[in-house]
Write an enzyme that holds these catalytic residues in place. Structure first.
Site, mmCIF file in Angstrom:
data_model
loop_
_atom_site.group_PDB
_atom_site.id
_atom_site.type_symbol
_atom_site.label_atom_id
_atom_site.label_comp_id
_atom_site.label_asym_id
_atom_site.label_seq_id
_atom_site.Cartn_x
_atom_site.Cartn_y
_atom_site.Cartn_z
ATOM 1 N N GLN A 1 0.791 -1.091 0.037
ATOM 2 C CA GLN A 1 -0.056 0.021 -0.206
ATOM 3 C C GLN A 1 0.764 1.238 -0.124
ATOM 4 O O GLN A 1 1.924 1.165 0.400
ATOM 5 C CB GLN A 1 -0.897 0.219 1.268
ATOM 6 C CG GLN A 1 -1.881 -1.152 1.272
ATOM 7 C CD GLN A 1 -3.120 -0.793 0.592
ATOM 8 O OE1 GLN A 1 -3.180 0.038 -0.294
ATOM 9 N NE2 GLN A 1 -4.167 -1.439 0.919
ATOM 10 N N CYS A 2 0.478 2.353 -0.298
ATOM 11 C CA CYS A 2 0.784 3.669 -0.471
ATOM 12 C C CYS A 2 1.372 3.838 1.142
ATOM 13 O O CYS A 2 0.918 3.683 2.231
ATOM 14 C CB CYS A 2 -0.119 4.820 -0.623
ATOM 15 S SG CYS A 2 0.632 6.330 -0.560
#
Lengths: 156, 74
Positions: free
Chosen positions: B12-13
């Site tokens: 994920q970011c």
């Protein structure tokens, strides 16, 4: 190369995660990042383990009442006595979102400078031994010196 | 010129750009880096990352929800 400064004032899990994601992202964009941890934000940097240090009664009370470290923080909303936070952590883990301690490690590994506010430490009775490794101790002037040359400053 | 590959699927970011930054930092000028990402925000982010860091986005496409990007280190 530009630089960013972030003031971590809050001790809420969600706000701390947002700050650390921005800090990691900025470091990954090649920027210098300085984070200044003050007031409730100091709790983000506390070690999870209780460290034996000499404290006054009030300092001990503060230490007892505040969350001990990044893994103990609660959501700013929907906490519901910890149930909401547990749900959020569980869903974030399922969705492979980095935990707050992981984000802290990653930021430090990428050279994000982390400064603990010495006045807040004094007021809350938090000693350097109680903070995770690699934290600088300084005051507002150090932060302002960094903010002078930064092109982004956040107060979270 | 070396070619490096990053499997950032599932990250994920800001995981993908963090991994990309680490690999790019260790790479030499002209090296090619390929990366696979499942976070759909990455297709916009990689443009901003390349613009900011001065590296070149050679190619980007998306197949079955996986973004494949090729970056040339400046």
């Amino acid at each position: 190369m530009s630089s960013k400064t972030i003031i971590m004032f809050s001790g809420d899990l969600d706000k701390a995660m947002a700050s650390l994601i921005i800090a990691n992202g900025a470091a990954a964009m090649g920027d210098d990042v300085t984070m200044f941890f003050t007031f409730w934000g100091l709790n983000v940097l506390r070690k999870a383990k209780k460290i034996k240090v000499k404290k006054e009664f009030m300092e001990n009370m503060f230490g007892f009442m505040m969350p001990r470290g990044a893994d103990k923080l609660a959501l700013s909303k929907m906490n519901f006595g910890g149930a909401g936070t547990a749900m959020m952590k569980s869903i974030m883990k399922k969705k492979n979102v980095n935990s707050l301690p992981e984000l802290l490690d990653s930021a430090q590994a990428m050279g994000v400078r982390m400064i603990a506010c010495t006045m807040s430490m004094d007021v809350m009775g938090i000693k350097q031994e109680e903070l995770i490794e690699g934290i600088e101790l300084a005051g507002v002037a150090t932060y302002l010196g960094e903010a002078d040359s930064a092109n982004l400053n956040l107060f979270i | 010129m070396a070619e490096k590959h990053i499997n950032a699927r599932g990250l994920q970011c800001p995981g993908p750009i963090v991994e990309l930054f680490k690999v790019a930092k260790a790479a030499d000028s002209g090296d090619i880096i390929t990366i696979e990402v499942t976070d759909c925000g990455f297709s916009k982010d990689i443009n901003a990352w390349c613009k900011k860091t001065g590296n070149e986005l050679v190619h980007i496409d998306e197949i079955d929800g996986i973004i494949h990007a090729t970056i040339k280190k400046s």
